[in-house]
Design a protein around this motif. Structure first.
Motif, PDB file in Angstrom:
ATOM      1  N   SER A  49       0.812  -1.203   0.000  1.00 36.37           N
ATOM      2  CA  SER A  49       0.000   0.000   0.000  1.00 36.37           C
ATOM      3  C   SER A  49       0.852   1.262   0.000  1.00 36.37           C
ATOM      4  CB  SER A  49      -0.911   0.000   1.229  1.00 36.37           C
ATOM      5  OG  SER A  49      -1.734   1.140   1.245  1.00 36.37           O
ATOM      6  N   VAL A  50       0.392   2.284  -0.724  1.00 40.38           N
ATOM      7  CA  VAL A  50       1.045   3.586  -0.667  1.00 40.38           C
ATOM      8  C   VAL A  50       0.743   4.208   0.690  1.00 40.38           C
ATOM      9  CG1 VAL A  50       0.939   3.926  -3.157  1.00 40.38           C
ATOM     10  CG2 VAL A  50      -0.943   4.760  -1.722  1.00 40.38           C
ATOM     11  N   GLN A  51       1.527   5.214   1.073  1.00 38.04           N
ATOM     12  CA  GLN A  51       1.416   5.784   2.414  1.00 38.04           C
ATOM     13  C   GLN A  51       0.032   6.337   2.705  1.00 38.04           C
ATOM     14  OE1 GLN A  51       4.409   8.714   3.238  1.00 38.04           O
ATOM     15  NE2 GLN A  51       3.790   8.997   5.359  1.00 38.04           N
ATOM     16  N   THR A  52      -0.599   6.943   1.708  1.00 39.70           N
ATOM     17  CA  THR A  52      -1.907   7.564   1.937  1.00 39.70           C
ATOM     18  C   THR A  52      -3.009   6.546   2.209  1.00 39.70           C
ATOM     19  OG1 THR A  52      -2.184   7.633  -0.475  1.00 39.70           O
ATOM     20  CG2 THR A  52      -1.429   9.650   0.614  1.00 39.70           C
ATOM     21  N   LEU A  53      -2.787   5.274   1.861  1.00 45.78           N
ATOM     22  CA  LEU A  53      -3.793   4.238   2.082  1.00 45.78           C
ATOM     23  C   LEU A  53      -3.395   3.255   3.179  1.00 45.78           C
ATOM     24  CD1 LEU A  53      -4.686   3.311  -1.635  1.00 45.78           C
ATOM     25  CD2 LEU A  53      -5.888   4.901  -0.117  1.00 45.78           C
ATOM     26  N   ALA A  54      -2.201   3.412   3.711  1.00 47.90           N
ATOM     27  CA  ALA A  54      -1.654   2.426   4.640  1.00 47.90           C
ATOM     28  C   ALA A  54      -2.488   2.257   5.904  1.00 47.90           C
ATOM     29  CB  ALA A  54      -0.224   2.806   5.012  1.00 47.90           C
ATOM     30  N   ASP A  55      -3.165   3.316   6.352  1.00 49.16           N
ATOM     31  CA  ASP A  55      -3.987   3.207   7.554  1.00 49.16           C
ATOM     32  C   ASP A  55      -5.267   2.411   7.313  1.00 49.16           C
ATOM     33  OD1 ASP A  55      -2.175   4.646   9.016  1.00 49.16           O
ATOM     34  OD2 ASP A  55      -3.212   6.561   8.795  1.00 49.16           O
ATOM     35  N   ILE A  56      -5.604   2.210   6.028  1.00 50.20           N
ATOM     36  CA  ILE A  56      -6.825   1.467   5.687  1.00 50.20           C
ATOM     37  C   ILE A  56      -6.505   0.012   5.380  1.00 50.20           C
ATOM     38  CG2 ILE A  56      -8.705   1.297   4.013  1.00 50.20           C
ATOM     39  CD1 ILE A  56      -8.681   4.320   3.823  1.00 50.20           C
ATOM     40  N   HIS A  57      -5.442  -0.214   4.598  1.00 52.30           N
ATOM     41  CA  HIS A  57      -5.047  -1.593   4.271  1.00 52.30           C
ATOM     42  C   HIS A  57      -3.589  -1.606   3.863  1.00 52.30           C
ATOM     43  CE1 HIS A  57      -5.260  -5.697   2.704  1.00 52.30           C
ATOM     44  NE2 HIS A  57      -6.431  -5.792   3.324  1.00 52.30           N
ATOM     45  N   ASP A  58      -2.937  -2.777   4.036  1.00 54.89           N
ATOM     46  CA  ASP A  58      -1.511  -2.852   3.722  1.00 54.89           C
ATOM     47  C   ASP A  58      -1.234  -3.215   2.267  1.00 54.89           C
ATOM     48  OD1 ASP A  58      -2.355  -5.460   3.797  1.00 54.89           O
ATOM     49  OD2 ASP A  58      -0.780  -6.191   5.130  1.00 54.89           O
ATOM     50  N   ARG A  59      -2.306  -3.413   1.480  1.00 56.38           N
ATOM     51  CA  ARG A  59      -2.153  -3.696   0.050  1.00 56.38           C
ATOM     52  C   ARG A  59      -3.118  -2.810  -0.732  1.00 56.38           C
ATOM     53  NH1 ARG A  59       2.142  -6.663  -1.162  1.00 56.38           N
ATOM     54  NH2 ARG A  59       1.137  -7.416  -3.059  1.00 56.38           N
TER      55      ARG A  59
END
Length: 238
Positions: free
Chosen positions: A166-176
């Motif tokens: 996952s890119v940094q902007t989506l990392a809090d939602i999912h790791d992929r």
């Protein structure tokens, strides 16, 4: 990962415009995708592929979960609706599709969930301008061993979505997240004259980072497996 996404029927017009501009639209061209806002693995998904035999671009429906031609059944013993980009050519299921059977899987956006089991919060990721999204994908034609070789219904087109860290902007939602390709890379990715390898997949992942980092992230209302309709992607007040 990507386990749910949405695609409305505007794709019929949008993909027609894209393919027409390339000058490679087949004579028989009549996209008929019907809107679905809760597409799950093993359901039909809209894909763009490049036919090495005819030289045409083809807009097709595919079974979402790639099934290799050697499989005895359409249902695999392990999940194949996503393919990890890292070391992808080391896996027998993905190696041959990477070489020449690559697809663009078309979407309006995709969902992920956060929170504890039983009270998860759904999020919908889409392009800020609402434009068509193209995931890097792989496909395979699966022959039903129970049907005659000349039966036109013997073959089923199957596909998977390539995912990356996952890119940094989506990392809090999912790791992929799915590998989202810019439109100017779609034809390059699906070109069957290019022998795909890990370097090509890595190139796609790098190109997809900028796309993923700019995604709009909206909290949407919880929904059930069988729910459908545009209300599923409508942002809720937070």
């Amino acid at each position: 990962m990507c386990g749910r996404f949405a695609m409305d029927d505007l794709v019929n017009r949008e993909i027609t415009e894209f393919v027409t501009q390339t000058g490679r639209r087949p004579e028989e061209w009549a996209p008929d995708w019907e809107s679905s806002f809760n597409i799950a693995p093993t359901e039909s998904i809209p894909v763009l592929i490049d036919s090495a035999k005819t030289g045409d671009l083809r807009f097709e429906r595919a079974h979402w979960s790639l099934v290799p031609p050697w499989s005895k059944t359409l249902k695999m013993k392990y999940p194949t609706f996503n393919a990890r980009a890292e070391g992808i050519t080391e896996k027998s299921t993905w190696r041959k599709p990477v070489q020449a059977h690559r697809a663009i899987i078309l979407a309006r956006g995709f969902y992920e969930w956060t929170g504890p089991r039983g009270s998860k919060t759904p999020w919908f990721m889409s392009n800020p301008d609402g434009s068509l999204m193209g995931f890097a994908g792989l496909y395979s034609w699966w022959p039903d061993p129970n049907k005659d070789a000349d039966d036109p219904d013997r073959w089923t087109l199957t596909a998977t979505i390539v995912t990356s860290d996952s890119v940094q902007t989506l990392a809090d939602i999912h790791d992929r997240n799915p590998v989202i390709l810019p439109e100017d890379m779609w034809l390059h990715w699906i070109d069957p004259t290019i022998s795909g390898d890990q370097a090509l997949v890595d190139e796609a992942v790098r190109a997809g980072v900028a796309q993923a980092e700019t995604l709009r992230i909206d909290q949407v209302a919880p929904f059930k497996v069988g729910d459908n309709g545009p209300q599923l992607v409508r942002p809720i007040d937070t």
